[in-house]
Design a protein around this motif. Structure first.
Motif, PDB file in Angstrom:
ATOM      1  N   GLU A  10       0.869  -1.182   0.000  1.00  0.00           N
ATOM      2  CA  GLU A  10       0.000   0.000   0.000  1.00  0.00           C
ATOM      3  C   GLU A  10       0.901   1.226   0.000  1.00  0.00           C
ATOM      4  OE1 GLU A  10      -3.131   2.391   2.851  1.00  0.00           O
ATOM      5  OE2 GLU A  10      -2.534   0.375   3.406  1.00  0.00           O
ATOM      6  N   VAL A  11       0.694   2.111  -0.947  1.00  0.00           N
ATOM      7  CA  VAL A  11       1.500   3.321  -1.066  1.00  0.00           C
ATOM      8  C   VAL A  11       0.615   4.510  -0.735  1.00  0.00           C
ATOM      9  CG1 VAL A  11       2.873   4.758  -2.617  1.00  0.00           C
ATOM     10  CG2 VAL A  11       2.940   2.263  -2.834  1.00  0.00           C
ATOM     11  N   TYR A 105       1.162  10.748  -6.932  1.00  0.00           N
ATOM     12  CA  TYR A 105       1.212   9.305  -7.185  1.00  0.00           C
ATOM     13  C   TYR A 105       1.435   9.040  -8.669  1.00  0.00           C
ATOM     14  CZ  TYR A 105       0.273   4.347  -6.977  1.00  0.00           C
ATOM     15  OH  TYR A 105       0.400   2.990  -7.072  1.00  0.00           O
ATOM     16  N   GLN A 106       0.701   9.738  -9.516  1.00  0.00           N
ATOM     17  CA  GLN A 106       0.845   9.535 -10.964  1.00  0.00           C
ATOM     18  C   GLN A 106       2.240   9.919 -11.445  1.00  0.00           C
ATOM     19  OE1 GLN A 106      -2.473  11.784 -12.498  1.00  0.00           O
ATOM     20  NE2 GLN A 106      -3.914  10.095 -12.194  1.00  0.00           N
ATOM     21  N   ALA A 107       2.775  11.009 -10.899  1.00  0.00           N
ATOM     22  CA  ALA A 107       4.108  11.453 -11.310  1.00  0.00           C
ATOM     23  C   ALA A 107       5.190  10.460 -10.894  1.00  0.00           C
ATOM     24  CB  ALA A 107       4.403  12.834 -10.712  1.00  0.00           C
ATOM     25  N   ILE A 112       7.451   4.091  -8.060  1.00  0.00           N
ATOM     26  CA  ILE A 112       6.718   3.338  -7.041  1.00  0.00           C
ATOM     27  C   ILE A 112       6.620   1.874  -7.446  1.00  0.00           C
ATOM     28  CG2 ILE A 112       4.433   2.990  -5.974  1.00  0.00           C
ATOM     29  CD1 ILE A 112       4.145   6.087  -6.077  1.00  0.00           C
ATOM     30  N   GLY A 113       6.312   1.625  -8.712  1.00  0.00           N
ATOM     31  CA  GLY A 113       6.234   0.256  -9.213  1.00  0.00           C
ATOM     32  C   GLY A 113       7.555  -0.475  -9.073  1.00  0.00           C
ATOM     33  N   GLY A 121       6.461 -10.509  -1.659  1.00  0.00           N
ATOM     34  CA  GLY A 121       5.052 -10.650  -1.990  1.00  0.00           C
ATOM     35  C   GLY A 121       4.603  -9.825  -3.187  1.00  0.00           C
ATOM     36  N   ALA A 122       5.464  -8.992  -3.698  1.00  0.00           N
ATOM     37  CA  ALA A 122       5.073  -8.139  -4.833  1.00  0.00           C
ATOM     38  C   ALA A 122       5.207  -8.889  -6.143  1.00  0.00           C
ATOM     39  CB  ALA A 122       5.928  -6.885  -4.854  1.00  0.00           C
TER      40      ALA A 122
END
Length: 122
Positions: A10-11, A105-107, A112-113, A121-122
């Motif tokens: 969760e970010v 978040y979009q930027a 983040i990915g 677990g990712a």
């Protein structure tokens, strides 16, 4: 590296705007404003967030003192027990805060990915 199944990262961005020693705008105050918008009173909003009425009232007082115009308006007692509503300023604060979170978040989505792919677990 072994992955743990079922764990989804969760970010969250936690923007805070400080004014002197106090946090003028932050995630707790935004959540409280959103709850007031839904419930129509500080006490019901506080209950929904698991916070005391006094804590909620102090957060709103601190927020309103930091603003040029208040984020909430309150009505006294009466048959329905009064209540609190967001002013246009309060609604705008929520809109801007959530837009900043979304845009940040979009930027940062690619980074983040990549970062979360390094977690178990990712």
């Amino acid at each position: 590296m072994e992955k743990e199944p079922g764990l989804i990262p969760e970010v969250r961005f936690r923007l805070r705007i400080r004014q002197g020693e106090s946090i003028a705008v932050g995630p707790g105050k935004i959540a409280l404003l959103e709850a007031i918008q839904v419930h129509g009173s500080i006490s019901a909003a506080a209950r929904s967030l698991g916070m005391s009425y006094r804590r909620a009232w102090l957060l709103i007082e601190e927020l309103n003192k930091a603003l040029n115009s208040p984020a909430t308006s309150s009505e006294q007692g009466g048959q329905r027990g009064g209540g609190s509503l967001l002013t246009p300023v309060g609604a705008e604060i929520i809109r801007l805060y959530r837009a900043i979170e979304r845009d940040a978040y979009q930027a940062c989505a690619d980074d983040i990915g990549t970062l979360t792919s390094l977690l178990k677990g990712a």
